[in-house]
Design a protein around this motif. Sequence first.
Motif, mmCIF file in Angstrom:
data_model
loop_
_atom_site.group_PDB
_atom_site.id
_atom_site.type_symbol
_atom_site.label_atom_id
_atom_site.label_comp_id
_atom_site.label_asym_id
_atom_site.label_seq_id
_atom_site.Cartn_x
_atom_site.Cartn_y
_atom_site.Cartn_z
ATOM 1 N N LEU A 94 -1.828 11.593 6.834
ATOM 2 C CA LEU A 94 -2.064 11.988 5.445
ATOM 3 C C LEU A 94 -3.054 11.057 4.771
ATOM 4 O O LEU A 94 -3.934 11.499 4.015
ATOM 5 C CB LEU A 94 -0.730 11.990 4.692
ATOM 6 C CG LEU A 94 -0.733 12.540 3.273
ATOM 7 C CD1 LEU A 94 -1.031 14.028 3.275
ATOM 8 C CD2 LEU A 94 0.597 12.271 2.586
ATOM 9 N N ARG A 95 -2.946 9.763 5.009
ATOM 10 C CA ARG A 95 -3.838 8.809 4.345
ATOM 11 C C ARG A 95 -5.235 8.786 4.960
ATOM 12 O O ARG A 95 -6.153 8.185 4.395
ATOM 13 C CB ARG A 95 -3.209 7.412 4.383
ATOM 14 C CG ARG A 95 -1.981 7.268 3.497
ATOM 15 C CD ARG A 95 -1.543 5.826 3.362
ATOM 16 N NE ARG A 95 -0.388 5.666 2.488
ATOM 17 C CZ ARG A 95 -0.435 5.592 1.169
ATOM 18 N NH1 ARG A 95 -1.600 5.674 0.564
ATOM 19 N NH2 ARG A 95 0.665 5.441 0.447
ATOM 20 N N THR A 96 -5.402 9.440 6.100
ATOM 21 C CA THR A 96 -6.723 9.521 6.727
ATOM 22 C C THR A 96 -7.432 10.820 6.368
ATOM 23 O O THR A 96 -8.611 10.814 5.985
ATOM 24 C CB THR A 96 -6.599 9.419 8.254
ATOM 25 O OG1 THR A 96 -5.933 8.198 8.584
ATOM 26 C CG2 THR A 96 -7.976 9.434 8.907
ATOM 27 N N GLN B 223 0.822 -1.206 0.000
ATOM 28 C CA GLN B 223 0.000 0.000 0.000
ATOM 29 C C GLN B 223 0.858 1.260 0.000
ATOM 30 O O GLN B 223 0.418 2.313 -0.475
ATOM 31 C CB GLN B 223 -0.927 0.001 1.215
ATOM 32 C CG GLN B 223 -1.913 1.158 1.227
ATOM 33 C CD GLN B 223 -2.763 1.171 2.478
ATOM 34 O OE1 GLN B 223 -2.468 0.456 3.434
ATOM 35 N NE2 GLN B 223 -3.810 1.974 2.492
ATOM 36 N N ARG B 224 2.082 1.164 0.485
ATOM 37 C CA ARG B 224 2.960 2.328 0.556
ATOM 38 C C ARG B 224 3.288 2.871 -0.828
ATOM 39 O O ARG B 224 3.705 4.021 -0.963
ATOM 40 C CB ARG B 224 4.254 1.959 1.287
ATOM 41 C CG ARG B 224 4.047 1.570 2.740
ATOM 42 C CD ARG B 224 5.351 1.081 3.351
ATOM 43 N NE ARG B 224 6.325 2.164 3.445
ATOM 44 C CZ ARG B 224 6.428 2.991 4.481
ATOM 45 N NH1 ARG B 224 5.596 2.857 5.510
ATOM 46 N NH2 ARG B 224 7.343 3.937 4.505
ATOM 47 N N ALA B 225 3.115 2.060 -1.871
ATOM 48 C CA ALA B 225 3.410 2.512 -3.224
ATOM 49 C C ALA B 225 2.243 3.266 -3.853
ATOM 50 O O ALA B 225 2.412 3.921 -4.876
ATOM 51 C CB ALA B 225 3.781 1.323 -4.104
ATOM 52 N N THR C 119 6.138 7.975 10.203
ATOM 53 C CA THR C 119 5.164 6.897 10.081
ATOM 54 C C THR C 119 3.782 7.385 10.464
ATOM 55 O O THR C 119 2.786 7.146 9.761
ATOM 56 C CB THR C 119 5.569 5.697 10.954
ATOM 57 O OG1 THR C 119 6.849 5.217 10.532
ATOM 58 C CG2 THR C 119 4.539 4.582 10.842
ATOM 59 N N ASN C 120 3.686 8.088 11.603
ATOM 60 C CA ASN C 120 2.403 8.652 12.020
ATOM 61 C C ASN C 120 1.936 9.740 11.067
ATOM 62 O O ASN C 120 0.740 9.928 10.843
ATOM 63 C CB ASN C 120 2.511 9.210 13.435
ATOM 64 C CG ASN C 120 2.586 8.118 14.488
ATOM 65 O OD1 ASN C 120 2.368 6.950 14.199
ATOM 66 N ND2 ASN C 120 2.909 8.504 15.708
ATOM 67 N N TYR D 193 8.485 17.680 6.211
ATOM 68 C CA TYR D 193 7.476 17.006 7.014
ATOM 69 C C TYR D 193 7.344 15.537 6.606
ATOM 70 O O TYR D 193 7.271 14.643 7.456
ATOM 71 C CB TYR D 193 6.133 17.716 6.864
ATOM 72 C CG TYR D 193 5.079 17.250 7.831
ATOM 73 C CD1 TYR D 193 5.029 17.738 9.129
ATOM 74 C CD2 TYR D 193 4.124 16.303 7.452
ATOM 75 C CE1 TYR D 193 4.066 17.309 10.019
ATOM 76 C CE2 TYR D 193 3.150 15.871 8.336
ATOM 77 C CZ TYR D 193 3.132 16.372 9.622
ATOM 78 O OH TYR D 193 2.181 15.943 10.509
ATOM 79 N N LEU D 194 7.315 15.272 5.307
ATOM 80 C CA LEU D 194 7.216 13.897 4.818
ATOM 81 C C LEU D 194 8.559 13.376 4.326
ATOM 82 O O LEU D 194 8.966 12.276 4.664
ATOM 83 C CB LEU D 194 6.193 13.809 3.676
ATOM 84 C CG LEU D 194 4.731 14.025 4.032
ATOM 85 C CD1 LEU D 194 3.874 13.944 2.781
ATOM 86 C CD2 LEU D 194 4.249 13.021 5.058
#
Length: 331
Positions: A110-112, A3-5, A104-105, A243-244
């Motif tokens: 971001l994905r939420t 999913q990270r991709a 990681t958090n 940040y990322l």
Amino acid sequence: MSQRAWANKPEVVFEGGNILMSASEGMFDSTHSSVTLTSASNKGVTSLDAACATSAATALASNLAARIALRYPEVWPETIRALVVHAAEWTPPMLQRFEAENKTNRLALLRTYGWGVPRAERALASASNAATLVIEDEFRPFEGKDHKVREFRLHRLPWPSDALRSLGAADVRLRITLSYFIEPSVSSRGWRSRYSYASHGFRFELKRPLEPEADFIRRINRQAEYDENGERLPTIGDSDKWYLGSNQRDKGSLIADLWHGAAAELADCDQIAVRPIGGWWKYNKRKDRIDRMVRYSLVLSIETPDEEVDLYTPIELAVSPPTPIPIALTE
């Protein structure tokens, strides 16, 4: 493929309206007086009805996009999309849920929630202590029958260097959003491979503090060589400022990140490069995709908490009026 991709989704969130759930039955109640559109009883058939969830949020997103297009009718759709995302902020409850102290958090945040809730005033105008630049450009990422990557774009920014140096160690925030549209491959579903779904990709690289231009260009060329081999250049230098960071942000066709640091450091980061990466155009090698021009929009903003600092005026004076790129948003 993990999913990270996948591309970072959602990009932003909007208010989804009000709903009421029955605690005993676990069902939504759209007829209760506290969530109906009128104060009268909602018995029988009415001429009005409620909308919630994505139906309501989509309308708000469309409204903001339309307001940007009305204010700046000359900008591209890529720019409107970028400005909506660029204007987003996380609310305190969003940040508290994930306590985004590590990357990681931050990725989970971001994905939420994407980049948060867009603020119309930030999308429509600059402020004296929060200046926004828009760069619209196009170029040919691949050339020849082998679709070789032959060029990148190097933008010299109208940076308020003197103003930033005068702030010294004061904290400033740089925000960058890169938006472009791809041609998806109809034969590939999802992101099983970085080269199978998107026709092409773009990435941005910012000149580091005290980095000579020649070294900056060599770094971009070196990264291009790594990308040709399907690898990623090890992140060094000021990666802790982002940040990322490039490993987390470089996904999909909308790339965004935040840089935090001392104003004096940012004063020398006055160049940004946009470089292409391969996609199915490159590896499919269709003749009708050779030498095709593609567009992108790059939005940058510098912000300082000190409302007495004027970052906007130096940028406005440096931007040549006859040149539509870059465009300084009106204050």
